[in-house]
Motif scaffolding. Structure first.
Motif, PDB file in Angstrom:
ATOM      1  N   GLN A  66       0.853  -1.158   0.036  1.00 17.12           N
ATOM      2  CA  GLN A  66       0.115   0.121  -0.040  1.00 17.12           C
ATOM      3  C   GLN A  66       0.978   1.271  -0.145  1.00 17.12           C
ATOM      4  OE1 GLN A  66      -3.099   0.023   2.891  1.00 17.12           O
ATOM      5  NE2 GLN A  66      -3.974   1.981   2.260  1.00 17.12           N
ATOM      6  N   MET A  67       1.840   1.247   0.712  1.00 14.79           N
ATOM      7  CA  MET A  67       2.853   2.469   0.897  1.00 14.79           C
ATOM      8  C   MET A  67       3.594   2.486  -0.501  1.00 14.79           C
ATOM      9  SD  MET A  67       5.288   3.144   4.387  1.00 14.79           S
ATOM     10  CE  MET A  67       6.261   1.579   3.939  1.00 14.79           C
ATOM     11  N   MET A  68       4.296   1.382  -1.150  1.00 16.04           N
ATOM     12  CA  MET A  68       4.813   1.542  -2.418  1.00 16.04           C
ATOM     13  C   MET A  68       3.966   1.803  -3.477  1.00 16.04           C
ATOM     14  SD  MET A  68       7.674   0.212  -1.808  1.00 16.04           S
ATOM     15  CE  MET A  68       8.265  -0.535  -0.011  1.00 16.04           C
ATOM     16  N   LYS A  69       2.400   1.537  -3.472  1.00 12.90           N
ATOM     17  CA  LYS A  69       1.642   2.006  -4.472  1.00 12.90           C
ATOM     18  C   LYS A  69       1.603   3.776  -4.724  1.00 12.90           C
ATOM     19  CE  LYS A  69      -0.790  -2.045  -4.904  1.00 12.90           C
ATOM     20  NZ  LYS A  69      -2.262  -2.823  -4.900  1.00 12.90           N
ATOM     21  N   GLN A  70       1.808   4.366  -3.387  1.00 16.20           N
ATOM     22  CA  GLN A  70       2.147   5.795  -3.452  1.00 16.20           C
ATOM     23  C   GLN A  70       3.063   6.386  -4.022  1.00 16.20           C
ATOM     24  OE1 GLN A  70      -0.653   7.167  -1.640  1.00 16.20           O
ATOM     25  NE2 GLN A  70      -1.401   5.062  -1.323  1.00 16.20           N
ATOM     26  N   MET A  71       3.961   5.682  -4.477  1.00 16.36           N
ATOM     27  CA  MET A  71       5.115   6.243  -5.179  1.00 16.36           C
ATOM     28  C   MET A  71       4.948   6.007  -6.657  1.00 16.36           C
ATOM     29  SD  MET A  71       8.205   5.050  -2.444  1.00 16.36           S
ATOM     30  CE  MET A  71       7.246   3.665  -1.710  1.00 16.36           C
ATOM     31  N   PRO A  72       4.940   7.073  -7.593  1.00 15.92           N
ATOM     32  CA  PRO A  72       4.561   6.693  -8.855  1.00 15.92           C
ATOM     33  C   PRO A  72       5.825   6.016  -9.519  1.00 15.92           C
ATOM     34  CG  PRO A  72       4.436   9.083  -8.318  1.00 15.92           C
ATOM     35  CD  PRO A  72       5.038   8.539  -7.056  1.00 15.92           C
ATOM     36  N   GLY A  73       5.633   5.064 -10.349  1.00 14.50           N
ATOM     37  CA  GLY A  73       6.307   4.054 -10.979  1.00 14.50           C
ATOM     38  C   GLY A  73       6.821   3.048 -10.294  1.00 14.50           C
ATOM     39  N   PHE A  74       6.642   2.939  -8.871  1.00  8.95           N
ATOM     40  CA  PHE A  74       7.294   1.813  -8.168  1.00  8.95           C
ATOM     41  C   PHE A  74       6.516   0.618  -8.377  1.00  8.95           C
ATOM     42  CE2 PHE A  74       8.869  -0.377  -4.563  1.00  8.95           C
ATOM     43  CZ  PHE A  74      10.256  -0.354  -4.730  1.00  8.95           C
ATOM     44  N   GLU A  75       5.330   0.399  -8.613  1.00  7.66           N
ATOM     45  CA  GLU A  75       4.484  -0.773  -8.696  1.00  7.66           C
ATOM     46  C   GLU A  75       5.126  -1.553 -10.153  1.00  7.66           C
ATOM     47  OE1 GLU A  75      -0.109  -2.172  -8.413  1.00  7.66           O
ATOM     48  OE2 GLU A  75       0.159  -0.024  -8.638  1.00  7.66           O
ATOM     49  N   ASP A  76       5.356  -0.668 -11.018  1.00  7.18           N
ATOM     50  CA  ASP A  76       6.183  -1.384 -12.200  1.00  7.18           C
ATOM     51  C   ASP A  76       7.638  -1.937 -11.967  1.00  7.18           C
ATOM     52  OD1 ASP A  76       4.257  -0.699 -13.948  1.00  7.18           O
ATOM     53  OD2 ASP A  76       5.073   1.204 -14.563  1.00  7.18           O
ATOM     54  N   ILE A  77       7.947  -1.304 -10.987  1.00 11.13           N
ATOM     55  CA  ILE A  77       9.561  -1.886 -10.510  1.00 11.13           C
ATOM     56  C   ILE A  77       9.194  -3.252  -9.659  1.00 11.13           C
ATOM     57  CG2 ILE A  77      11.387  -1.288  -9.069  1.00 11.13           C
ATOM     58  CD1 ILE A  77      11.161   1.533 -10.313  1.00 11.13           C
ATOM     59  N   ILE A  78       8.540  -2.854  -8.573  1.00 14.99           N
ATOM     60  CA  ILE A  78       8.154  -4.286  -7.777  1.00 14.99           C
ATOM     61  C   ILE A  78       7.856  -5.384  -8.456  1.00 14.99           C
ATOM     62  CG2 ILE A  78       5.903  -3.547  -6.892  1.00 14.99           C
ATOM     63  CD1 ILE A  78       8.656  -4.353  -4.489  1.00 14.99           C
ATOM     64  N   ASN A  79       7.072  -5.515  -9.628  1.00 16.70           N
ATOM     65  CA  ASN A  79       6.204  -6.340 -10.239  1.00 16.70           C
ATOM     66  C   ASN A  79       7.620  -7.043 -11.216  1.00 16.70           C
ATOM     67  OD1 ASN A  79       4.250  -6.715  -8.873  1.00 16.70           O
ATOM     68  ND2 ASN A  79       3.325  -4.783  -9.796  1.00 16.70           N
TER      69      ASN A  79
END
Length: 118
Positions: A66-79
């Motif tokens: 949930q915290m990570m989703k607040q950071m633009p672009g991070f979801e692409d990186i974490i996945n």
């Protein structure tokens, strides 16, 4: 990396408002240097399997995600396993470069100040 690109520094910077996290830039820099210079972190960043284990742990932690989703672009990186590992290593290199620049500045300031010593 460009600002907002979702690097490790952005991730850690996003934690600045949390209790117990450094509140000013100098405290944050010192905490990051101490963490990145630790033997545990050096071992972690030199082992692709440990980087992947941390990525999977984040993916399996709803609060962290949930915290990570607040950071633009991070979801692409974490996945993306490869993007995540690359970003972790890039961020470490950025902090190393910042530390080196700070050390040079500190040495220059110390040398300049010593010219005024008796």
């Amino acid at each position: 990396a460009a600002p907002g690109a979702g690097g490790f520094g952005d991730m850690m910077g996003g934690l600045g408002g949390m209790p117990g996290m450094p509140q000013n830039e100098e405290e944050y820099q010192a905490a990051m240097e101490q963490m990145l210079d630790s033997p545990m972190m050096k071992e972690f960043l030199s082992d692709p399997e440990k980087i992947e284990q941390s990525r999977l742990a984040l993916l399996n932690n709803p609060m962290a995600m949930q915290m990570m989703k607040q950071m633009p672009g991070f979801e692409d990186i974490i996945n993306d396993k490869d993007k995540f590992a690359e970003r972790m290593l890039q961020s470490k290199a950025q902090f190393d470069a910042m530390k080196e620049a700070k050390d040079k500045t500190d040495a220059t300031e110390k040398a300049a100040a010593s010219e005024f010593d008796d």
